[in-house]
Design a protein around this motif. Structure first.
Motif, mmCIF file in Angstrom:
data_model
loop_
_atom_site.group_PDB
_atom_site.id
_atom_site.type_symbol
_atom_site.label_atom_id
_atom_site.label_comp_id
_atom_site.label_asym_id
_atom_site.label_seq_id
_atom_site.Cartn_x
_atom_site.Cartn_y
_atom_site.Cartn_z
ATOM 1 N N ALA A 7 18.547 -35.137 -69.043
ATOM 2 C CA ALA A 7 17.652 -35.080 -70.483
ATOM 3 C C ALA A 7 16.349 -34.613 -70.354
ATOM 4 C CB ALA A 7 17.905 -36.595 -71.001
ATOM 5 N N GLY A 8 16.015 -33.563 -70.727
ATOM 6 C CA GLY A 8 14.528 -33.175 -70.541
ATOM 7 C C GLY A 8 14.442 -32.036 -69.677
ATOM 8 N N GLY A 12 10.192 -32.391 -64.030
ATOM 9 C CA GLY A 12 10.894 -33.613 -63.319
ATOM 10 C C GLY A 12 12.460 -32.766 -63.591
ATOM 11 N N GLY A 13 12.843 -32.682 -64.816
ATOM 12 C CA GLY A 13 14.365 -32.183 -65.160
ATOM 13 C C GLY A 13 14.593 -30.697 -64.649
ATOM 14 N N GLU A 31 17.116 -30.039 -73.420
ATOM 15 C CA GLU A 31 15.670 -30.065 -73.557
ATOM 16 C C GLU A 31 15.651 -29.950 -75.254
ATOM 17 O OE1 GLU A 31 12.450 -30.218 -72.303
ATOM 18 O OE2 GLU A 31 11.888 -30.117 -74.493
ATOM 19 N N GLU A 38 5.434 -25.309 -70.597
ATOM 20 C CA GLU A 38 4.309 -26.380 -70.283
ATOM 21 C C GLU A 38 3.267 -26.169 -70.919
ATOM 22 O OE1 GLU A 38 3.001 -29.120 -68.858
ATOM 23 O OE2 GLU A 38 4.854 -30.023 -67.636
ATOM 24 N N ARG A 105 0.018 -24.968 -64.873
ATOM 25 C CA ARG A 105 1.192 -25.652 -65.085
ATOM 26 C C ARG A 105 2.455 -24.765 -65.696
ATOM 27 N NH1 ARG A 105 1.408 -31.137 -67.004
ATOM 28 N NH2 ARG A 105 -0.232 -32.343 -66.034
ATOM 29 N N GLY A 129 17.839 -32.327 -78.376
ATOM 30 C CA GLY A 129 17.065 -33.760 -78.038
ATOM 31 C C GLY A 129 18.351 -34.871 -77.848
ATOM 32 N N VAL A 130 18.059 -35.664 -76.720
ATOM 33 C CA VAL A 130 18.969 -36.569 -76.571
ATOM 34 C C VAL A 130 18.684 -37.900 -77.404
ATOM 35 C CG1 VAL A 130 19.964 -38.353 -74.543
ATOM 36 C CG2 VAL A 130 19.725 -35.683 -74.175
ATOM 37 N N ALA A 158 15.341 -37.623 -67.672
ATOM 38 C CA ALA A 158 13.872 -37.018 -67.524
ATOM 39 C C ALA A 158 13.274 -36.669 -68.502
ATOM 40 C CB ALA A 158 14.192 -35.974 -66.418
ATOM 41 N N ASP A 159 13.428 -37.386 -69.755
ATOM 42 C CA ASP A 159 12.601 -37.094 -70.989
ATOM 43 C C ASP A 159 11.258 -37.617 -71.209
ATOM 44 O OD1 ASP A 159 14.093 -39.449 -71.076
ATOM 45 O OD2 ASP A 159 15.013 -39.154 -73.082
ATOM 46 N N ASN A 164 13.945 -41.193 -74.706
ATOM 47 C CA ASN A 164 15.134 -42.001 -75.463
ATOM 48 C C ASN A 164 16.114 -42.819 -74.506
ATOM 49 O OD1 ASN A 164 14.147 -41.711 -78.047
ATOM 50 N ND2 ASN A 164 15.537 -39.827 -78.469
ATOM 51 N N THR A 182 -8.791 -38.689 -72.584
ATOM 52 C CA THR A 182 -8.651 -37.370 -71.663
ATOM 53 C C THR A 182 -8.945 -36.080 -72.544
ATOM 54 O OG1 THR A 182 -7.762 -38.306 -69.649
ATOM 55 C CG2 THR A 182 -7.268 -35.870 -70.070
ATOM 56 N N TYR A 214 -11.547 -27.567 -61.320
ATOM 57 C CA TYR A 214 -11.106 -26.776 -60.033
ATOM 58 C C TYR A 214 -10.590 -25.373 -60.661
ATOM 59 C CZ TYR A 214 -6.636 -29.084 -61.610
ATOM 60 O OH TYR A 214 -5.419 -29.597 -62.469
ATOM 61 N N ALA A 304 3.551 -35.636 -61.500
ATOM 62 C CA ALA A 304 4.467 -34.461 -61.364
ATOM 63 C C ALA A 304 4.992 -34.500 -59.918
ATOM 64 C CB ALA A 304 4.103 -32.988 -61.592
ATOM 65 N N CYS A 305 3.955 -34.684 -58.851
ATOM 66 C CA CYS A 305 4.608 -34.670 -57.695
ATOM 67 C C CYS A 305 5.746 -35.581 -57.410
ATOM 68 C CB CYS A 305 3.217 -35.014 -56.622
ATOM 69 S SG CYS A 305 1.820 -33.820 -56.655
HETATM 70 C C1 LIG Z 1 -4.343 -35.212 -67.985
HETATM 71 C C2 LIG Z 1 -3.307 -35.023 -67.055
HETATM 72 C C3 LIG Z 1 -3.622 -34.602 -65.879
HETATM 73 C C4 LIG Z 1 -2.526 -34.670 -64.995
HETATM 74 N N1 LIG Z 1 -2.943 -34.242 -63.611
HETATM 75 C C5 LIG Z 1 -1.798 -34.172 -62.993
HETATM 76 C C6 LIG Z 1 -1.782 -33.714 -61.398
HETATM 77 O O1 LIG Z 1 -2.696 -33.250 -61.253
HETATM 78 N N2 LIG Z 1 -0.746 -33.718 -60.464
HETATM 79 C C7 LIG Z 1 0.361 -34.242 -60.930
HETATM 80 O O2 LIG Z 1 1.225 -34.241 -59.849
HETATM 81 N N3 LIG Z 1 0.648 -34.921 -62.043
HETATM 82 C C8 LIG Z 1 -0.224 -34.771 -63.015
HETATM 83 N N4 LIG Z 1 -0.222 -35.284 -64.273
HETATM 84 C C9 LIG Z 1 1.241 -36.054 -64.593
HETATM 85 C C10 LIG Z 1 2.146 -34.908 -64.942
HETATM 86 O O3 LIG Z 1 1.859 -34.111 -65.969
HETATM 87 C C11 LIG Z 1 3.357 -35.791 -65.365
HETATM 88 O O4 LIG Z 1 3.820 -36.796 -64.483
HETATM 89 C C12 LIG Z 1 4.590 -34.634 -65.186
HETATM 90 O O5 LIG Z 1 4.754 -33.679 -66.148
HETATM 91 C C13 LIG Z 1 5.733 -35.498 -65.852
HETATM 92 O O6 LIG Z 1 7.000 -34.578 -65.580
HETATM 93 P P1 LIG Z 1 8.513 -35.158 -66.211
HETATM 94 O O7 LIG Z 1 9.397 -33.851 -66.225
HETATM 95 O O8 LIG Z 1 8.783 -36.577 -65.868
HETATM 96 O O9 LIG Z 1 8.015 -35.156 -68.033
HETATM 97 P P2 LIG Z 1 7.519 -34.395 -68.951
HETATM 98 O O10 LIG Z 1 6.682 -33.220 -68.517
HETATM 99 O O11 LIG Z 1 6.833 -35.338 -70.071
HETATM 100 O O12 LIG Z 1 8.984 -33.489 -69.441
HETATM 101 C C14 LIG Z 1 9.665 -34.386 -70.275
HETATM 102 C C15 LIG Z 1 10.479 -33.021 -71.064
HETATM 103 O O13 LIG Z 1 11.579 -33.739 -71.954
HETATM 104 C C16 LIG Z 1 11.671 -33.237 -73.120
HETATM 105 N N5 LIG Z 1 12.071 -34.492 -73.855
HETATM 106 C C17 LIG Z 1 11.498 -35.591 -74.651
HETATM 107 N N6 LIG Z 1 12.098 -36.260 -75.072
HETATM 108 C C18 LIG Z 1 13.723 -35.686 -75.081
HETATM 109 C C19 LIG Z 1 14.859 -35.975 -75.450
HETATM 110 N N7 LIG Z 1 15.135 -37.098 -76.437
HETATM 111 N N8 LIG Z 1 15.893 -35.112 -75.188
HETATM 112 C C20 LIG Z 1 15.637 -33.874 -74.455
HETATM 113 N N9 LIG Z 1 14.543 -33.615 -74.029
HETATM 114 C C21 LIG Z 1 13.355 -34.427 -74.378
HETATM 115 C C22 LIG Z 1 10.057 -32.880 -73.330
HETATM 116 O O14 LIG Z 1 10.040 -31.992 -74.397
HETATM 117 C C23 LIG Z 1 9.827 -32.437 -71.996
HETATM 118 O O15 LIG Z 1 10.149 -31.081 -72.080
HETATM 119 C C24 LIG Z 1 -1.267 -35.435 -65.347
HETATM 120 C C25 LIG Z 1 -0.858 -35.580 -66.456
HETATM 121 C C26 LIG Z 1 -1.942 -35.774 -67.423
HETATM 122 C C27 LIG Z 1 -1.977 -36.364 -68.832
#
Ligand SMILES: Cc1cc2nc3c(=O)[nH]c(=O)nc-3n(C[C@H](O)[C@H](O)[C@H](O)COP(=O)(O)OP(=O)(O)OC[C@H]3O[C@@H](n4cnc5c(N)ncnc54)[C@H](O)[C@@H]3O)c2cc1C
Length: 401
Positions: A7-8, A12-13, A31, A38, A105, A129-130, A158-159, A164, A182, A214, A304-305
């Motif tokens: 999911a997502g 991460g996903g 998704e 992004e 990104r 959407g899940v 990974a949503d 959800n 921010t 940067y 994200a890391c």
């Molecule tokens: C200001 C800011 C700066 C940052 N800088 C950094 C950095 O420099 N380095 C770093 O490593 N991290 C950074 N981060 C953190 C990073 O952006 C997040 O931790 C990372 O994007 C998380 O990835 P994710 O895939 O887990 O979640 P997300 O990126 O939130 O992806 C979730 C996905 O799931 C989808 N989704 C949501 N709900 C559902 C559903 N019910 N069903 C299906 N899909 C769904 C969404 O549309 C989205 O595409 C920063 C965050 C912020 C706010």
């Protein structure tokens, strides 16, 4: 082989889909949005991200997108003076076996998206959407927001922050609102003050506020991320905001730091949220990953890391015991839980004690940080950059044999 449902389709996903594909395991990425993408902003990548890229099969493509900065600089936003600088030179790369870099990104997400699209084992579905899941010990059935269902061997949530899947699996309500706001802007490099066009990830620390900047995208752009601890009470994501509102949080800092704010445009606002670490994010054949599992403030630049490290550990675990998915998800969780909890909690700590203090607290910060040599800094951050979590996956595999 029945696919694994993800999911997502964020970083991460997609990283998870690529990790599974590297192991010959098919997946369906569901998704919610109409398009995979992004937001237009930057992201910092510690050396641990590069270990993950290589494992996930996108090392060369990701390296080609990155800007390789020379240092991490900490500035005093009240005096305009440098507090300390962590060199990211050959000594850093040798110690942590990879560079530190910054990337757009969209470019990073695009690397994973292209790799997923080109791989037969990844099925990407948008407008999906899940809503919820059910499981019977062999199959997980996911119900989408439109009422349709998709089945697979397991479900990875990974949503993101408002997951959800987490809502059903953990049920711990809304994320914690940090009270920190921010504002983000991306400007052409020629609009950045000339004397601040540093090849560094720079952080200006001031009372209840900080500024990060940067270069991005082959030095065509500068990423500005400025944060103000204004006790905002409601979560907000990506709302356009006026220049005056941004300016208001930074009127007390030095003119040299203020000029960065003046250069920003088309600002957007986020009220930052995170959660406390939890002891369990696995339910049978369902597990959480990335922000859904361990949302954190961005102060270590690691969200994200961590999501990419999760993807490595998860793929490794599932490939190690393909006939015991429940065991594999438990093993993934035990590899990741404490490491991610540490980043979650310490991100809050550095916000309070390093980025936002005033007066004597800030003076003490400056004195302590100035006294550190490059080697001291490398020792301080070794727990974070010196490992990917993959080592744990490998030893867990060895133990089982
Ligand atoms: C200001 C800011 C700066 C940052 N800088 C950094 C950095 O420099 N380095 C770093 O490593 N991290 C950074 N981060 C953190 C990073 O952006 C997040 O931790 C990372 O994007 C998380 O990835 P994710 O895939 O887990 O979640 P997300 O990126 O939130 O992806 C979730 C996905 O799931 C989808 N989704 C949501 N709900 C559902 C559903 N019910 N069903 C299906 N899909 C769904 C969404 O549309 C989205 O595409 C920063 C965050 C912020 C706010």
């Amino acid at each position: 082989m029945q696919p694994i449902i993800i999911a997502g389709g964020g970083i991460g996903g997609l990283a998870t889909a690529m990790g599974l594909a590297q192991k010959g395991i098919p997946s369906i990425v569901l998704e919610r949005a109409a398009e995979l993408g992004e937001i237009g902003a930057g992201i910092q990548l510690g050396p641990n991200a590069f270990h993950a890229f290589d494992y996930l099969g996108v090392g060369d493509a990701a390296r080609a997108m990155a800007v390789y900065i020379d240092s991490l600089r900490l500035m005093d936003a009240m005096t305009g003076n440098e507090i300390t600088r962590i060199p990211l030179d050959d000594a850093f790369r040798t110690r942590f076996r990879n560079p530190y870099a910054v990337v757009h990104r969209g470019d990073l997400h695009g690397v994973f998206l292209r790799a997923c699209r080109e791989h037969d084992l990844v099925d990407l579905r948008t407008n999906s959407g899940v809503a919820s899941y059910a499981q019977d010990g062999a199959t997980v059935t996911v119900t989408l927001l439109d009422g349709s269902v998709v089945s697979g061997r397991a479900l990875i949530g990974a949503d993101g922050l408002w997951s959800n899947v987490r809502k059903q699996l953990v049920g711990d309500g809304a994320p914690r609102v940090s009270g920190h706001t921010t504002y983000r802007s991306v400007i052409p490099t020629e609009e950045m003050p000339e004397d601040l066009r540093w090849n560094a990830a720079t952080l200006w620390a001031g009372p209840k506020c900080h500024i990060v900047h940067y270069p991005l995208s082959g030095w065509k752009l500068f990423n500005l991320v400025v944060t103000y601890h204004n006790d905002a009470a409601e979560p907000v994501a990506g709302k356009p905001v006026s220049h005056d509102e941004v300016r208001r949080g930074f009127e007390h800092i030095s003119p040299v730091a203020q000029q960065i704010i003046e250069k920003g445009k088309d600002w957007k606002l986020w009220v930052l949220c995170d959660r406390d670490p939890i002891t369990n994010w696995v339910d049978g054949r369902v597990a959480l990953l990335g922000d859904a599992a361990h949302p954190m403030l961005q102060y270590f630049a690691q969200g994200a890391c961590m999501a990419m490290e999760d993807a490595v550990a998860l793929s490794h675990s599932i490939a190690a015991t393909p006939d015991d998915l429940e065991g594999a998800l438990d093993s993934y969780q035990s590899m990741r839980r404490l490491r991610t909890a540490r980043v979650q909690l310490q991100s809050r700590e550095i916000g309070q004690h390093v980025y936002h203090p005033a007066g004597a607290h800030a003076e003490l910060r400056n004195a302590v940080m100035r006294a550190k040599s490059a080697t001291d800094w490398y020792d301080t951050i070794d727990w974070l950059y010196g490992s990917t979590g993959l080592e744990g996956a490998v030893s867990a595999e060895t133990r089982r044999r």
